[in-house]
Design an enzyme around this catalytic site. Structure first.
Site, PDB file in Angstrom:
ATOM      1  N   HIS A  36      -7.631   4.316   8.568  1.00 40.59           N
ATOM      2  CA  HIS A  36      -6.947   4.633   9.821  1.00 40.59           C
ATOM      3  C   HIS A  36      -6.766   6.130  10.033  1.00 40.59           C
ATOM      4  O   HIS A  36      -6.347   6.541  11.126  1.00 40.59           O
ATOM      5  CB  HIS A  36      -5.579   3.947   9.849  1.00 40.59           C
ATOM      6  CG  HIS A  36      -4.712   4.323   8.685  1.00 40.59           C
ATOM      7  ND1 HIS A  36      -4.977   3.923   7.399  1.00 40.59           N
ATOM      8  CD2 HIS A  36      -3.587   5.072   8.614  1.00 40.59           C
ATOM      9  CE1 HIS A  36      -4.057   4.403   6.593  1.00 40.59           C
ATOM     10  NE2 HIS A  36      -3.207   5.102   7.299  1.00 40.59           N
TER      11      HIS A  36
ATOM     12  N   GLU B   7      -2.545   5.294  -2.348  1.00 37.55           N
ATOM     13  CA  GLU B   7      -3.349   6.332  -1.696  1.00 37.55           C
ATOM     14  C   GLU B   7      -3.238   7.598  -2.548  1.00 37.55           C
ATOM     15  O   GLU B   7      -2.226   8.292  -2.513  1.00 37.55           O
ATOM     16  CB  GLU B   7      -2.838   6.592  -0.277  1.00 37.55           C
ATOM     17  CG  GLU B   7      -3.657   7.651   0.452  1.00 37.55           C
ATOM     18  CD  GLU B   7      -3.015   8.110   1.748  1.00 37.55           C
ATOM     19  OE1 GLU B   7      -3.761   8.511   2.657  1.00 37.55           O
ATOM     20  OE2 GLU B   7      -1.778   8.096   1.847  1.00 37.55           O
TER      21      GLU B   7
ATOM     22  N   ASP C  39       1.945   4.885   0.338  1.00 32.04           N
ATOM     23  CA  ASP C  39       1.469   6.042   1.091  1.00 32.04           C
ATOM     24  C   ASP C  39       1.634   7.325   0.277  1.00 32.04           C
ATOM     25  O   ASP C  39       2.680   7.570  -0.328  1.00 32.04           O
ATOM     26  CB  ASP C  39       2.273   6.148   2.398  1.00 32.04           C
ATOM     27  CG  ASP C  39       1.776   7.242   3.309  1.00 32.04           C
ATOM     28  OD1 ASP C  39       0.584   7.243   3.639  1.00 32.04           O
ATOM     29  OD2 ASP C  39       2.603   8.101   3.702  1.00 32.04           O
TER      30      ASP C  39
ATOM     31  N   ARG D 129       0.892  -1.158   0.000  1.00 33.04           N
ATOM     32  CA  ARG D 129       0.000   0.000   0.000  1.00 33.04           C
ATOM     33  C   ARG D 129       0.932   1.210   0.000  1.00 33.04           C
ATOM     34  O   ARG D 129       1.716   1.424   0.930  1.00 33.04           O
ATOM     35  CB  ARG D 129      -0.907  -0.035   1.232  1.00 33.04           C
ATOM     36  CG  ARG D 129      -1.843   1.174   1.354  1.00 33.04           C
ATOM     37  CD  ARG D 129      -1.219   2.217   2.225  1.00 33.04           C
ATOM     38  NE  ARG D 129      -2.103   3.345   2.523  1.00 33.04           N
ATOM     39  CZ  ARG D 129      -1.725   4.411   3.190  1.00 33.04           C
ATOM     40  NH1 ARG D 129      -0.468   4.532   3.619  1.00 33.04           N
ATOM     41  NH2 ARG D 129      -2.565   5.401   3.420  1.00 33.04           N
TER      42      ARG D 129
END
Length: 551
Positions: free
Chosen positions: A311, A244, A204, A202
């Site tokens: 989150h 993201e 960032d 993932r």
């Protein structure tokens, strides 16, 4: 490198589950969750239908930003365990059919990273150009990501007298992506974790990763993103880059690689998520429908990742000011539940007033949206936030396993816990895994049922979307059609019953509908009418004569 073997596209039909190791399960009683604790819960994750485990940062860190301030890209935080413990988690997960992806946080480092410590000692340091320096901040500069916490994205280093760039916190200096040595280090980092069995990353804050310093010569930074994807696929054909990228759809499309899909593999659909909340508030699917219809068409090698919560703060930055205020007033009426002027610091159950009908409808919708569903740990049991913890940390509380002290997360005294569970109606006494595990009508059992149905419905991950227009304003009826078949989902956003009408005159004679969430079959059409209760939902399989589908 184009993927031709569809078995490498496992992520098209995955169930992704995100967790923070330090808040999941503490095996040694020091108050901090750890990798041995996580290894004990792999069977639980497999049982609820998780097929991809996303681990938030577990690297060595001063922990001033929940682990996103990294001091060693190759390390494991000793509080959480060792490389051996991590490999045991990966091996155990793979034995249970679960792949593991990890956070790749390479747009910045901690200011305690050895590179930065060297860089700030001397302007002649070999690591000086790993970061972005200026004698004076520019007159015009980008807004800080954290308004109210940082006044500028430039911080003066007193020893050298120069300013360094930090798009996020001042203790997180940005890496200089234009420096080939930095790009080489990122490639080594990716290669290292792939060798340990990781199935992808993932990534960032991708737009910040691709920001080229003013005056630097690098060419199109998207060419670099393509290089990362090519390197990844050379090392592991199945590995995924989940990015993201909180930008408008057309800009997101470029991060996929426009027409060829050779940059990011997947991206979170921030636009759709924000529209979904506006639809929930208005009891009208229209904003979500508009977003879904606005999604750019993607090549087969790309995919949207759908989520209700993550989150961070629940960002509403892509809504208009009036729309954002409308959602604020409905879901976060107290100013303390808002942050940065754009986000909400609550989990879903509290925002929906604890109404189990609305909560279940929202998750049913999540699992039927075209794309791949992503869950944040604790969502499966309806965990709430701790309002006593300020900011976005309020949703990062320990996993609630039972109703014992500390919710079964740790045997440590409460004061030693890495974070405190909520003490209100969402406390472990009221919300925990053990209480829900064998309770037929629990949210946990419901989520487990959704994952089962989702995993025999590949149309959701592969299918083409069609919105089936309805007379009732609160109804969303959408169809997903792929080579393997077709399914239809019905969701009622309103607090009043409504009747859905489905006309399948284009399907072969003898086509029936099968209820995927229940045992009922419906006779031949071509038109069916369904009475849907307030906040109700249906998953329907289009059963063509002789197709032999499961469900």
């Amino acid at each position: 490198m184009r993927i031709t073997d569809t078995s490498d596209l496992w992520w098209k039909t995955a169930v992704v589950y995100c967790l923070d190791v330090e808040t999941y399960l503490d095996a040694n009683g020091d108050g901090v969750g750890d990798l041995p604790g996580l290894a004990r819960r792999i069977d639980y994750l497999a049982d609820i239908g998780v097929t991809c485990l996303w681990l938030m940062p577990f690297y060595p860190t001063p922990d001033r930003d929940d682990g996103y301030d990294v001091t060693d890209f190759y390390g494991v935080d000793p509080r959480l365990g060792t490389h051996g413990d991590l490999v045991e988690v990966i091996r155990t997960a793979k034995d249970r059919g679960i792949r593991v992806i990890v956070d790749l946080v390479v747009n910045h480092t901690s200011d305690r990273h050895p590179w930065f410590l060297s860089a700030r000692r001397s302007v002649s340091s070999p690591y000086r150009d790993f970061y972005v320096w200026r004698d004076e901040p520019p007159a015009k500069q980008a807004n800080t990501v954290f308004p109210g916490e940082e006044a500028s994205i430039w911080e003066k280093d007193d020893k050298s007298g120069q300013y360094y760039l930090h798009s996020f916190y001042r203790h997180q200096p940005d890496l200089n992506i234009a420096n080939p040595r930095v790009r080489d280090e990122i490639a080594k980092t990716i290669g290292f974790w792939l060798e340990l069995g990781i199935s992808g990353f993932r990534v960032d804050a991708v737009p910040y990763l691709l920001e080229v310093p003013e005056g630097a010569e690098m060419g199109d930074p998207h060419d670099y993103l393509r290089d990362i994807r090519r390197f990844l696929q050379r090392r592991s054909s199945e590995a995924v880059l989940l990015g993201e990228v909180n930008l408008p759809y057309e800009e997101q499309r470029r991060y996929f690689g426009s027409d060829d899909g050779l940059e990011l593999t997947m991206q979170f659909d921030f636009i759709g998520m924000q529209a979904l909340y506006l639809s929930l508030v208005r009891a009208d699917p229209a904003p979500l429908v508009t977003a879904l219809r606005s999604r750019p068409e993607l090549p087969v090698e790309a995919q949207w990742a759908n989520f209700l919560r993550n989150h961070d703060e629940l960002t509403l930055d892509k809504l208009t000011d009036d729309e954002r205020q409308e959602v604020f007033e409905a879901l976060a009426p107290d100013e303390s539940q808002r942050v940065y002027g754009r986000g909400i610091t609550r989990r879903l159950p509290g925002m929906l007033g604890g109404d189990p009908r609305r909560i279940r409808m929202a998750y049913s919708l999540l699992f039927t949206l075209p794309g791949t569903p992503v869950l944040f740990y604790g969502e499966e049991i309806g965990m709430g936030e701790n309002p006593d913890i300020p900011g976005r940390e309020s949703v990062r509380t320990p996993m609630q396993w039972n109703d014992d002290r500390n919710g079964g997360f740790s045997s440590a005294i409460p004061s030693r816990l890495v974070s405190q569970p909520p003490g209100d109606g969402y406390a472990p006494t009221h919300v925990n895994v053990t209480a829900q595990y064998n309770q037929d009508d629990s949210l946990l059992r419901f989520i487990r049922h959704l994952t089962e149905r989702y995993r025999v419905s590949p149309e959701i991950g592969w299918g083409a979307l069609e919105i089936l227009e309805q007379d009732a304003a609160g109804l969303l009826v959408h169809s997903l059609t792929a080579d393997v078949g077709r399914m239809i989902a019905i969701h009622n956003f309103a607090d009043t019953p409504a009747t859905a009408s489905i006309d399948l005159a284009d399907e072969p004679e003898g086509t029936r509908l099968t209820d995927l969430l229940g045992p009922q079959d419906y006779d031949e059409g071509p038109t069916w009418r369904f009475d849907i209760p307030a906040y109700g939902y249906r998953w329907l399989r289009v059963a063509r004569p002789g197709d032999g589908r499961i469900g």
